[in-house]
Design a protein around this motif. Structure first.
Motif, PDB file in Angstrom:
ATOM      1  N   LEU A  52       0.830  -1.208   0.000  1.00  0.00           N
ATOM      2  CA  LEU A  52       0.000   0.000   0.000  1.00  0.00           C
ATOM      3  C   LEU A  52       0.865   1.259   0.000  1.00  0.00           C
ATOM      4  CD1 LEU A  52      -2.846  -1.126   2.395  1.00  0.00           C
ATOM      5  CD2 LEU A  52      -3.153  -0.309   0.043  1.00  0.00           C
ATOM      6  N   ALA A  53       1.986   1.217   0.696  1.00  0.00           N
ATOM      7  CA  ALA A  53       2.890   2.376   0.703  1.00  0.00           C
ATOM      8  C   ALA A  53       3.464   2.619  -0.686  1.00  0.00           C
ATOM      9  CB  ALA A  53       4.012   2.156   1.715  1.00  0.00           C
ATOM     10  N   SER A  54       3.814   1.552  -1.387  1.00  0.00           N
ATOM     11  CA  SER A  54       4.362   1.685  -2.738  1.00  0.00           C
ATOM     12  C   SER A  54       3.306   2.196  -3.710  1.00  0.00           C
ATOM     13  CB  SER A  54       4.909   0.335  -3.216  1.00  0.00           C
ATOM     14  OG  SER A  54       5.971  -0.100  -2.395  1.00  0.00           O
ATOM     15  N   ILE A  55       2.092   1.710  -3.572  1.00  0.00           N
ATOM     16  CA  ILE A  55       1.002   2.179  -4.432  1.00  0.00           C
ATOM     17  C   ILE A  55       0.743   3.658  -4.200  1.00  0.00           C
ATOM     18  CG2 ILE A  55      -1.490   2.005  -4.812  1.00  0.00           C
ATOM     19  CD1 ILE A  55      -1.172  -1.038  -4.339  1.00  0.00           C
ATOM     20  N   LYS A  56       0.708   4.065  -2.957  1.00  0.00           N
ATOM     21  CA  LYS A  56       0.470   5.481  -2.641  1.00  0.00           C
ATOM     22  C   LYS A  56       1.546   6.368  -3.258  1.00  0.00           C
ATOM     23  CE  LYS A  56      -0.273   8.657   1.216  1.00  0.00           C
ATOM     24  NZ  LYS A  56      -0.368   8.798   2.698  1.00  0.00           N
ATOM     25  N   ARG A  57       2.777   5.898  -3.266  1.00  0.00           N
ATOM     26  CA  ARG A  57       3.903   6.660  -3.797  1.00  0.00           C
ATOM     27  C   ARG A  57       3.885   6.744  -5.319  1.00  0.00           C
ATOM     28  NH1 ARG A  57       8.829   4.575  -5.231  1.00  0.00           N
ATOM     29  NH2 ARG A  57       8.326   2.574  -4.248  1.00  0.00           N
ATOM     30  N   LEU A  58       3.351   5.719  -5.996  1.00  0.00           N
ATOM     31  CA  LEU A  58       3.494   5.607  -7.443  1.00  0.00           C
ATOM     32  C   LEU A  58       2.212   5.884  -8.228  1.00  0.00           C
ATOM     33  CD1 LEU A  58       5.668   2.381  -7.349  1.00  0.00           C
ATOM     34  CD2 LEU A  58       6.439   4.623  -8.156  1.00  0.00           C
TER      35      LEU A  58
END
Length: 240
Positions: A143-149
């Protein structure tokens, strides 16, 4: 679905002898079901054989697709599959953990069939663990990676087993993601649901009712494919 060394689709072939995660029916459903309209840039997290990237490239004829895979043998095999496809000019592969992946661009659509067993028995084979278990990518990191990208107005779509899907849905809601579409997948009507496909977007996006659907792979005899399943996969499966 048979675990052959390759799987032939109508417009491309997926070689899979070097990959822990073989072509499977639920992933094919994801590739055919996900809404790819109005997506100029698409990210495939945990691309494995490259199956989802190839299916999305067939359905969206203009998108630039980035595919990220951590496991070396899967990465190289995905490269082979992409290179030998009609879509090799639009799919770019990256050998990296998504937590370390950076891009000049934000993505309109992110698709992922991630490692899903958050706590389960581990296989002795390391690459099987990477493919099936969330050792290298748990839900928090995903979820952190999705939020960033993901672009502010973008969407992401995920495929999970039902129990893990319930966990993920709750976690995503707590992080201000809104569930827009959900497809629950059954082998047939009298069997338990075994997969759930979910589309999320930022909760600040214009509100809409969640669309919930179900799909059976087979009719009640367990042999004949359900008409809705045939319709969904007709552009990909040779037998349809």
């Amino acid at each position: 679905m048979a675990r052959n060394t390759h799987f032939q689709f109508k417009q491309f072939t997926v070689q899979q002898d070097q990959c822990a995660m073989k072509v499977c029916t639920d992933a094919c459903v994801l590739g055919a079901w996900v809404d790819v309209e109005n997506a100029d840039r698409i990210l495939d997290i945990g691309s494995g054989t490259g199956l989802l990237s190839l299916m999305v490239a067939q359905r969206n004829t203009y998108a630039a697709i980035d595919a990220v895979e951590i496991e070396a043998e899967a990465f190289y095999q995905a490269g082979e599959n992409v290179e030998n496809s009609p879509f090799n000019g639009r799919i770019t592969l990256f050998h990296a953990a998504i937590q370390d992946f950076t891009s000049e661009h934000l993505y309109d659509l992110i698709i992922t069939n991630p490692p899903f067993f958050q706590s389960d028995l581990r296989s002795p084979a390391g690459k099987v663990n990477l493919a099936h278990h969330a050792e290298a990518l748990d839900f928090v990191s995903l979820l952190a990676s999705i939020k960033r990208l993901l672009a502010p107005e973008g969407r992401f779509v995920i495929l999970l087993p039902v129990d893990e899907g319930n966990q993920f849905r709750k976690m995503a809601a707590e992080q201000n993601w809104r569930l827009d579409q959900e497809l629950t997948l059954f082998h047939q009507t009298d069997k338990k649901a075994f997969r759930v496909l979910m589309e999320f977007r930022n909760a600040a996006s214009p509100t809409r009712d969640t669309v919930t659907e179900t799909l059976n792979i087979y009719q009640e005899d367990g042999i004949t494919h359900d008409p809705k399943f045939r319709e969904l996969l007709k552009d990909f499966y040779l037998k349809f």
